[in-house]
Design a protein around this motif. Structure first.
Motif, PDB file in Angstrom:
ATOM      1  N   VAL A 162      13.938 -27.035  -8.092  1.00  0.00           N
ATOM      2  CA  VAL A 162      15.223 -27.354  -7.461  1.00  0.00           C
ATOM      3  C   VAL A 162      15.072 -27.403  -5.944  1.00  0.00           C
ATOM      4  CG1 VAL A 162      17.581 -26.568  -7.047  1.00  0.00           C
ATOM      5  CG2 VAL A 162      16.603 -26.418  -9.341  1.00  0.00           C
ATOM      6  N   ASN A 163      14.412 -26.392  -5.376  1.00  0.00           N
ATOM      7  CA  ASN A 163      14.212 -26.356  -3.923  1.00  0.00           C
ATOM      8  C   ASN A 163      13.483 -27.588  -3.416  1.00  0.00           C
ATOM      9  OD1 ASN A 163      15.521 -23.999  -3.290  1.00  0.00           O
ATOM     10  ND2 ASN A 163      13.704 -22.721  -3.367  1.00  0.00           N
ATOM     11  N   GLU A 164      12.372 -27.916  -4.087  1.00  0.00           N
ATOM     12  CA  GLU A 164      11.567 -29.051  -3.629  1.00  0.00           C
ATOM     13  C   GLU A 164      12.319 -30.366  -3.800  1.00  0.00           C
ATOM     14  OE1 GLU A 164       8.720 -28.874  -1.917  1.00  0.00           O
ATOM     15  OE2 GLU A 164       9.161 -26.735  -1.994  1.00  0.00           O
TER      16      GLU A 164
ATOM     17  N   SER B 151      13.284 -32.826  -0.808  1.00  0.00           N
ATOM     18  CA  SER B 151      12.888 -34.231  -0.855  1.00  0.00           C
ATOM     19  C   SER B 151      14.088 -35.143  -0.633  1.00  0.00           C
ATOM     20  CB  SER B 151      12.237 -34.526  -2.207  1.00  0.00           C
ATOM     21  OG  SER B 151      11.881 -35.885  -2.314  1.00  0.00           O
ATOM     22  N   ALA B 152      15.196 -34.814  -1.283  1.00  0.00           N
ATOM     23  CA  ALA B 152      16.412 -35.613  -1.110  1.00  0.00           C
ATOM     24  C   ALA B 152      16.918 -35.518   0.330  1.00  0.00           C
ATOM     25  CB  ALA B 152      17.485 -35.134  -2.080  1.00  0.00           C
ATOM     26  N   ARG B 153      16.913 -34.317   0.869  1.00  0.00           N
ATOM     27  CA  ARG B 153      17.410 -34.132   2.238  1.00  0.00           C
ATOM     28  C   ARG B 153      16.572 -34.906   3.251  1.00  0.00           C
ATOM     29  NH1 ARG B 153      17.663 -28.168   4.816  1.00  0.00           N
ATOM     30  NH2 ARG B 153      15.408 -28.486   4.694  1.00  0.00           N
ATOM     31  N   SER B 154      15.233 -34.935   3.048  1.00  0.00           N
ATOM     32  CA  SER B 154      14.357 -35.640   3.992  1.00  0.00           C
ATOM     33  C   SER B 154      14.696 -37.125   4.066  1.00  0.00           C
ATOM     34  CB  SER B 154      12.892 -35.447   3.599  1.00  0.00           C
ATOM     35  OG  SER B 154      12.577 -36.147   2.419  1.00  0.00           O
ATOM     36  N   VAL B 155      15.134 -37.699   2.934  1.00  0.00           N
ATOM     37  CA  VAL B 155      15.541 -39.103   2.929  1.00  0.00           C
ATOM     38  C   VAL B 155      16.911 -39.262   3.573  1.00  0.00           C
ATOM     39  CG1 VAL B 155      16.167 -41.062   1.470  1.00  0.00           C
ATOM     40  CG2 VAL B 155      14.171 -39.684   0.885  1.00  0.00           C
ATOM     41  N   ILE B 156      17.855 -38.427   3.181  1.00  0.00           N
ATOM     42  CA  ILE B 156      19.240 -38.559   3.635  1.00  0.00           C
ATOM     43  C   ILE B 156      19.354 -38.306   5.138  1.00  0.00           C
ATOM     44  CG2 ILE B 156      21.572 -37.621   3.379  1.00  0.00           C
ATOM     45  CD1 ILE B 156      20.823 -37.005   0.436  1.00  0.00           C
ATOM     46  N   GLU B 157      18.536 -37.388   5.670  1.00  0.00           N
ATOM     47  CA  GLU B 157      18.591 -37.091   7.108  1.00  0.00           C
ATOM     48  C   GLU B 157      18.263 -38.312   7.959  1.00  0.00           C
ATOM     49  OE1 GLU B 157      17.470 -32.334   7.507  1.00  0.00           O
ATOM     50  OE2 GLU B 157      15.861 -33.825   7.325  1.00  0.00           O
TER      51      GLU B 157
ATOM     52  N   GLN C 154      27.410 -35.167   5.590  1.00  0.00           N
ATOM     53  CA  GLN C 154      28.024 -34.131   4.748  1.00  0.00           C
ATOM     54  C   GLN C 154      27.055 -33.660   3.662  1.00  0.00           C
ATOM     55  OE1 GLN C 154      31.541 -36.223   3.438  1.00  0.00           O
ATOM     56  NE2 GLN C 154      32.800 -35.422   5.123  1.00  0.00           N
ATOM     57  N   LEU C 155      26.321 -34.584   3.077  1.00  0.00           N
ATOM     58  CA  LEU C 155      25.356 -34.219   2.022  1.00  0.00           C
ATOM     59  C   LEU C 155      24.227 -33.381   2.585  1.00  0.00           C
ATOM     60  CD1 LEU C 155      25.265 -37.471  -0.089  1.00  0.00           C
ATOM     61  CD2 LEU C 155      25.580 -35.157  -1.019  1.00  0.00           C
ATOM     62  N   THR C 156      23.772 -33.707   3.778  1.00  0.00           N
ATOM     63  CA  THR C 156      22.720 -32.908   4.400  1.00  0.00           C
ATOM     64  C   THR C 156      23.171 -31.462   4.561  1.00  0.00           C
ATOM     65  OG1 THR C 156      21.853 -34.836   5.606  1.00  0.00           O
ATOM     66  CG2 THR C 156      21.250 -32.666   6.445  1.00  0.00           C
ATOM     67  N   THR C 157      24.409 -31.291   4.993  1.00  0.00           N
ATOM     68  CA  THR C 157      24.957 -29.930   5.146  1.00  0.00           C
ATOM     69  C   THR C 157      25.093 -29.228   3.809  1.00  0.00           C
ATOM     70  OG1 THR C 157      26.214 -30.677   7.091  1.00  0.00           O
ATOM     71  CG2 THR C 157      26.905 -28.607   6.030  1.00  0.00           C
ATOM     72  N   MET C 158      25.569 -29.944   2.795  1.00  0.00           N
ATOM     73  CA  MET C 158      25.731 -29.361   1.465  1.00  0.00           C
ATOM     74  C   MET C 158      24.389 -28.902   0.901  1.00  0.00           C
ATOM     75  SD  MET C 158      28.444 -32.058  -0.224  1.00  0.00           S
ATOM     76  CE  MET C 158      28.307 -31.341  -1.872  1.00  0.00           C
ATOM     77  N   ILE C 159      23.373 -29.742   1.058  1.00  0.00           N
ATOM     78  CA  ILE C 159      22.035 -29.393   0.533  1.00  0.00           C
ATOM     79  C   ILE C 159      21.477 -28.182   1.267  1.00  0.00           C
ATOM     80  CG2 ILE C 159      19.645 -30.190   0.413  1.00  0.00           C
ATOM     81  CD1 ILE C 159      20.761 -33.026  -0.076  1.00  0.00           C
ATOM     82  N   SER C 160      21.668 -28.134   2.573  1.00  0.00           N
ATOM     83  CA  SER C 160      21.126 -27.020   3.373  1.00  0.00           C
ATOM     84  C   SER C 160      21.717 -25.685   2.963  1.00  0.00           C
ATOM     85  CB  SER C 160      21.371 -27.273   4.864  1.00  0.00           C
ATOM     86  OG  SER C 160      20.674 -28.419   5.293  1.00  0.00           O
ATOM     87  N   THR C 161      22.964 -25.668   2.488  1.00  0.00           N
ATOM     88  CA  THR C 161      23.587 -24.418   2.089  1.00  0.00           C
ATOM     89  C   THR C 161      22.938 -23.829   0.825  1.00  0.00           C
ATOM     90  OG1 THR C 161      25.266 -25.525   0.747  1.00  0.00           O
ATOM     91  CG2 THR C 161      25.793 -25.101   3.061  1.00  0.00           C
ATOM     92  N   LEU C 162      22.255 -24.673   0.047  1.00  0.00           N
ATOM     93  CA  LEU C 162      21.616 -24.189  -1.182  1.00  0.00           C
ATOM     94  C   LEU C 162      20.156 -23.810  -0.973  1.00  0.00           C
ATOM     95  CD1 LEU C 162      22.942 -26.550  -4.012  1.00  0.00           C
ATOM     96  CD2 LEU C 162      23.702 -24.265  -3.396  1.00  0.00           C
TER      97      LEU C 162
END
Length: 280
Positions: free
Chosen positions: A248-250, A254-260, A270-278
């Motif tokens: 899940v972490n990886e 991986s998703a965040r690196s693309v979205i950023e 907003q998604l970047t922030t949501m992912i970072s909270t997890l």
């Protein structure tokens, strides 16, 4: 890491510190014990001839942990070069071979290639750990009166430097149960403890938001494929009775690196922030 630190540890007769720094500079041999901080966590993939690289979903959390970890023996200069060479890729692939690859092929039902995708941030973490330990060791010596005028140390300074509270804490605590096997078992020093059983709703929300917003994002074919793989992996984990925190972490990273990298998108921000909270 400076050669002066190796000279200082040698003149202070702190052989454990000297040997550790030399191994970090020269790399670790097959017979060396590998420090726990050199264990990396990644996401295993196999090559599907029809769909390209696909994440490997294991039947048990324990098996997933075993195949998601690997130790590295390269010198710090080689690791620096790896980071520099992959600073635009965000990740690097380390292939499985031998018995590990055979086990993977048996599990998926056909012969193919497999690799462990490792985030570049894992390599950076190793380099930061090494450099911070050397710096903290030097500062601790200085705070305790070991100054070494002209790199010469008195007998009193040597006695102070050998005190276990100053030196041993920086070396001995690093060597745990990590062995030299190319695929490592989980250890208490490295296994992530985040539980996603209570965050499944948030994961589902992230998955839905990515799928809703993705058609409007100007993604390259490679980034689009990477994001699809991450989302599919996350979705599989949300359906599991025991979600694997490593996977899940990886996948989130991986998703965040693309979205950023998506500029001018409120949804992406907003998604970047949501992912970072997890993430830990």
């Amino acid at each position: 890491m400076k050669n002066a630190a190796i000279v200082a540890s040698s003149r202070l007769q702190i052989l454990e510190m000297r040997d550790w720094m030399k191994r970090e500079l020269d790399g670790y041999s097959e017979n060396d014990e590998i420090p726990a901080y050199r264990e990396l966590t990644g996401q295993p993939f196999y090559f599907n001839p029809y769909n390209g690289w696909q994440p490997i979903i294991f039947e048990s959390t324990r098996e997933a942990e075993i195949f998601s970890k690997r130790t590295i023996k390269q010198s710090v200069s080689e690791l620096d070069a790896l980071v520099e060479g992959h600073k635009h890729d965000n990740s690097l692939g380390s292939p499985f071979s031998g018995e590990a690859l055979k086990r993977i092929c048996r599990g998926i039902g056909f012969s193919t290639n497999a690799r462990l995708n490792i985030s570049v941030t894992e390599i950076i973490r190793v380099l930061s750990t090494v450099r911070n330990e050397v710096l903290n060791w030097a500062l601790n010596l200085e705070e305790n009166g070991v100054l070494g005028e002209g790199m010469q140390f008195s007998d009193r300074e040597k006695d102070i430097a050998k005190d276990s509270s100053i030196t041993n804490n920086y070396i001995n605590n690093h060597f745990g149960s990590v062995s030299n096997s190319p695929i490592q078992q989980g250890t208490t020093q490295s296994t992530q403890t985040n539980s996603y059983s209570d965050s499944s709703d948030k994961l589902v929300e992230i998955i839905c938001e990515i799928r809703r917003a993705k058609p409007d994002w100007p993604l390259s074919e490679e980034d689009s494929e990477q994001l699809d793989v991450s989302v599919e992996t996350l979705e599989a984990q949300t359906k599991s009775s025991q979600p694997n925190s490593i996977i899940v972490n990886e996948s989130l990273k991986s998703a965040r690196s693309v979205i950023e990298g998506i500029a001018g998108s409120v949804a992406a921000t907003q998604l970047t922030t949501m992912i970072s909270t997890l993430l830990p």
